[in-house]
Write a protein that holds these residues in place. Sequence first.
Motif, PDB file in Angstrom:
ATOM      1  N   GLU A 195       0.825  -1.208   0.000  1.00 46.54           N
ATOM      2  CA  GLU A 195       0.000   0.000   0.000  1.00 46.54           C
ATOM      3  C   GLU A 195       0.861   1.260   0.000  1.00 46.54           C
ATOM      4  OE1 GLU A 195      -3.087   1.870   3.187  1.00 46.54           O
ATOM      5  OE2 GLU A 195      -3.622  -0.092   2.366  1.00 46.54           O
ATOM      6  N   SER A 196       1.869   1.288   0.841  1.00 45.84           N
ATOM      7  CA  SER A 196       2.728   2.470   0.947  1.00 45.84           C
ATOM      8  C   SER A 196       3.503   2.729  -0.336  1.00 45.84           C
ATOM      9  CB  SER A 196       3.699   2.290   2.121  1.00 45.84           C
ATOM     10  OG  SER A 196       4.666   3.326   2.128  1.00 45.84           O
ATOM     11  N   LEU A 197       4.178   1.709  -0.844  1.00 44.15           N
ATOM     12  CA  LEU A 197       5.060   1.932  -1.994  1.00 44.15           C
ATOM     13  C   LEU A 197       4.287   2.105  -3.300  1.00 44.15           C
ATOM     14  CD1 LEU A 197       8.132  -0.344  -1.221  1.00 44.15           C
ATOM     15  CD2 LEU A 197       7.681   2.041  -0.600  1.00 44.15           C
ATOM     16  N   SER A 198       3.133   1.473  -3.421  1.00 45.60           N
ATOM     17  CA  SER A 198       2.307   1.709  -4.614  1.00 45.60           C
ATOM     18  C   SER A 198       1.794   3.144  -4.626  1.00 45.60           C
ATOM     19  CB  SER A 198       1.143   0.726  -4.670  1.00 45.60           C
ATOM     20  OG  SER A 198       1.603  -0.598  -4.814  1.00 45.60           O
ATOM     21  N   THR A 199       1.366   3.616  -3.459  1.00 44.58           N
ATOM     22  CA  THR A 199       0.922   5.005  -3.365  1.00 44.58           C
ATOM     23  C   THR A 199       2.080   5.962  -3.623  1.00 44.58           C
ATOM     24  OG1 THR A 199      -0.736   4.343  -1.722  1.00 44.58           O
ATOM     25  CG2 THR A 199      -0.210   6.686  -1.865  1.00 44.58           C
ATOM     26  N   ALA A 200       3.253   5.642  -3.071  1.00 43.71           N
ATOM     27  CA  ALA A 200       4.436   6.472  -3.308  1.00 43.71           C
ATOM     28  C   ALA A 200       4.790   6.501  -4.779  1.00 43.71           C
ATOM     29  CB  ALA A 200       5.607   5.947  -2.489  1.00 43.71           C
ATOM     30  N   ARG A 201       4.651   5.354  -5.439  1.00 42.56           N
ATOM     31  CA  ARG A 201       4.931   5.288  -6.886  1.00 42.56           C
ATOM     32  C   ARG A 201       3.978   6.192  -7.653  1.00 42.56           C
ATOM     33  NH1 ARG A 201       8.969   4.139 -10.471  1.00 42.56           N
ATOM     34  NH2 ARG A 201       8.262   2.871 -12.227  1.00 42.56           N
ATOM     35  N   HIS A 202       2.724   6.228  -7.243  1.00 42.22           N
ATOM     36  CA  HIS A 202       1.737   7.085  -7.897  1.00 42.22           C
ATOM     37  C   HIS A 202       2.149   8.555  -7.811  1.00 42.22           C
ATOM     38  CE1 HIS A 202      -2.162   8.828  -8.998  1.00 42.22           C
ATOM     39  NE2 HIS A 202      -2.053   9.588  -7.915  1.00 42.22           N
ATOM     40  N   TYR A 203       2.643   8.970  -6.667  1.00 45.65           N
ATOM     41  CA  TYR A 203       3.024  10.377  -6.468  1.00 45.65           C
ATOM     42  C   TYR A 203       4.465  10.669  -6.870  1.00 45.65           C
ATOM     43  CZ  TYR A 203      -1.346  11.122  -3.945  1.00 45.65           C
ATOM     44  OH  TYR A 203      -2.687  11.232  -3.600  1.00 45.65           O
ATOM     45  N   GLY A 204       5.206   9.642  -7.294  1.00 51.80           N
ATOM     46  CA  GLY A 204       6.578   9.847  -7.723  1.00 51.80           C
ATOM     47  C   GLY A 204       7.554  10.084  -6.583  1.00 51.80           C
ATOM     48  N   VAL A 205       7.232   9.610  -5.390  1.00 51.19           N
ATOM     49  CA  VAL A 205       8.096   9.849  -4.225  1.00 51.19           C
ATOM     50  C   VAL A 205       8.663   8.541  -3.677  1.00 51.19           C
ATOM     51  CG1 VAL A 205       6.891  11.974  -3.618  1.00 51.19           C
ATOM     52  CG2 VAL A 205       6.131   9.789  -2.621  1.00 51.19           C
ATOM     53  N   GLU A 206       8.644   7.469  -4.474  1.00 49.03           N
ATOM     54  CA  GLU A 206       9.065   6.171  -3.962  1.00 49.03           C
ATOM     55  C   GLU A 206      10.538   6.144  -3.534  1.00 49.03           C
ATOM     56  OE1 GLU A 206       9.369   5.922  -8.499  1.00 49.03           O
ATOM     57  OE2 GLU A 206       8.022   6.794  -6.991  1.00 49.03           O
ATOM     58  N   ASP A 207      11.407   6.845  -4.277  1.00 51.56           N
ATOM     59  CA  ASP A 207      12.825   6.828  -3.910  1.00 51.56           C
ATOM     60  C   ASP A 207      13.049   7.521  -2.570  1.00 51.56           C
ATOM     61  OD1 ASP A 207      13.410   5.457  -6.216  1.00 51.56           O
ATOM     62  OD2 ASP A 207      14.012   7.239  -7.350  1.00 51.56           O
ATOM     63  N   ALA A 208      12.324   8.606  -2.330  1.00 48.27           N
ATOM     64  CA  ALA A 208      12.453   9.313  -1.056  1.00 48.27           C
ATOM     65  C   ALA A 208      11.922   8.459   0.094  1.00 48.27           C
ATOM     66  CB  ALA A 208      11.713  10.647  -1.121  1.00 48.27           C
ATOM     67  N   VAL A 209      10.827   7.737  -0.156  1.00 52.29           N
ATOM     68  CA  VAL A 209      10.261   6.879   0.884  1.00 52.29           C
ATOM     69  C   VAL A 209      11.223   5.735   1.208  1.00 52.29           C
ATOM     70  CG1 VAL A 209       8.400   5.261   1.428  1.00 52.29           C
ATOM     71  CG2 VAL A 209       7.871   7.465   0.361  1.00 52.29           C
ATOM     72  N   ILE A 210      11.766   5.106   0.161  1.00 51.77           N
ATOM     73  CA  ILE A 210      12.720   4.014   0.376  1.00 51.77           C
ATOM     74  C   ILE A 210      13.939   4.518   1.146  1.00 51.77           C
ATOM     75  CG2 ILE A 210      14.384   2.513  -0.787  1.00 51.77           C
ATOM     76  CD1 ILE A 210      11.726   1.274  -0.925  1.00 51.77           C
ATOM     77  N   ALA A 211      14.433   5.688   0.777  1.00 51.14           N
ATOM     78  CA  ALA A 211      15.596   6.256   1.476  1.00 51.14           C
ATOM     79  C   ALA A 211      15.294   6.495   2.945  1.00 51.14           C
ATOM     80  CB  ALA A 211      16.018   7.560   0.798  1.00 51.14           C
ATOM     81  N   SER A 212      14.084   6.967   3.229  1.00 51.31           N
ATOM     82  CA  SER A 212      13.707   7.209   4.619  1.00 51.31           C
ATOM     83  C   SER A 212      13.600   5.908   5.400  1.00 51.31           C
ATOM     84  CB  SER A 212      12.369   7.957   4.659  1.00 51.31           C
ATOM     85  OG  SER A 212      11.949   8.170   5.987  1.00 51.31           O
ATOM     86  N   LEU A 213      13.084   4.857   4.751  1.00 52.26           N
ATOM     87  CA  LEU A 213      12.989   3.558   5.417  1.00 52.26           C
ATOM     88  C   LEU A 213      14.372   2.998   5.736  1.00 52.26           C
ATOM     89  CD1 LEU A 213      10.081   1.929   3.364  1.00 52.26           C
ATOM     90  CD2 LEU A 213       9.992   2.706   5.739  1.00 52.26           C
ATOM     91  N   TYR A 214      15.295   3.148   4.794  1.00 51.55           N
ATOM     92  CA  TYR A 214      16.668   2.705   5.045  1.00 51.55           C
ATOM     93  C   TYR A 214      17.266   3.442   6.240  1.00 51.55           C
ATOM     94  CZ  TYR A 214      17.586  -0.235   0.936  1.00 51.55           C
ATOM     95  OH  TYR A 214      17.596  -1.253   0.010  1.00 51.55           O
ATOM     96  N   GLU A 215      16.975   4.732   6.336  1.00 53.11           N
ATOM     97  CA  GLU A 215      17.527   5.525   7.431  1.00 53.11           C
ATOM     98  C   GLU A 215      16.967   5.079   8.773  1.00 53.11           C
ATOM     99  OE1 GLU A 215      17.908  10.229   8.797  1.00 53.11           O
ATOM    100  OE2 GLU A 215      17.006   9.702   6.866  1.00 53.11           O
ATOM    101  N   THR A 216      15.669   4.766   8.791  1.00 52.03           N
ATOM    102  CA  THR A 216      15.027   4.372  10.034  1.00 52.03           C
ATOM    103  C   THR A 216      15.327   2.930  10.411  1.00 52.03           C
ATOM    104  OG1 THR A 216      13.231   5.914   9.531  1.00 52.03           O
ATOM    105  CG2 THR A 216      12.824   4.294  11.261  1.00 52.03           C
TER     106      THR A 216
END
Length: 311
Positions: A195-216
């Motif tokens: 749900e999170s990454l599909s939505t992020a893909r829709h808004y074009g922010v998937e790379d930023a979300v993945i980067a934040s997950l790696y950081e956390t």
Amino acid sequence: MSEVPQAFGRIALIGYGEVGRILAEDLRTQGLAVAAHDLKLQQPAQAAAPQAHAQEHGVQLHAQAAGAVAGADLVISAVTASQAVAVAEAAAPHLQAGAVFIDMNSASPGAKQRAAGVVDAAGGRYVEGAVMTSVPPYRIRVPLLLGGPHAAAVVAPLNALGFAAKLADERLGVASATKMCRSVMIKGLEAMVIESLSTARHYGVEDAVIASLYETFPGIDWEKQAAYFFQRVIEHGRRRAEEVREVAQTVREAGLQPWSASGTAERQAWVADLADAGVFGQRGEAGFARSADWRTEADRLLAAVAQERQR
């Protein structure tokens, strides 16, 4: 009633899907006699694959549970969660006295207790089994918790066959409760990632979300984990949805409202519906749910959503 045998000679598998076939392969390599039953055998359109597999590995298939369990000293039930009690009811009248019935289904503690009552009343020995992670990477050595009054006696004979079983508790329900509570997290994480990454893909922010997950959570390879989650839910979302409905029932049995588990079940079932509709490719295609990049599957999912909106 006879004692639990120190070694199992004839084994019956109820359920001949992914788990059943893996177990059949690993048991047959030891020269053990294996019989199996699956409801798909009663459906000509779905019977070809299990029949071909059984012929290749020397497994005797039966159209009815009665034929598979007759004469078996070990019966393993590995079906969809909603069928756990029904399988016990179908098999119980045909069990030989003292036969061990291991219920490996992802069912609630209450369902396991009902199944145990049926099997034990028929003269069998019911053993609760809780598979604690995905079977394919481990095969027969998948971590397996056993529960119930007959569980301790079967740990050694099972492990002699290659299983990685250990006793959880002599009380019924403890092993499955452990499994179900784990699934609130694991199956929920699968649904949340999709749900999170599909939505992020829709808004074009998937790379930023993945980067934040790696950081956390730096210890998780989020790209690899996301691809795996998409793959498993696309392939097995139907089975997972049924399991998580049992998870929700487990939560209810504890007196809580299963808000998270209920939502997870709906998301898993929704992905399964898309897979059945061919959104991710036809089953059997080389690329079906095997993309190394989760973005490929997310794009397919989003395209299906967009198409549905246009209707």
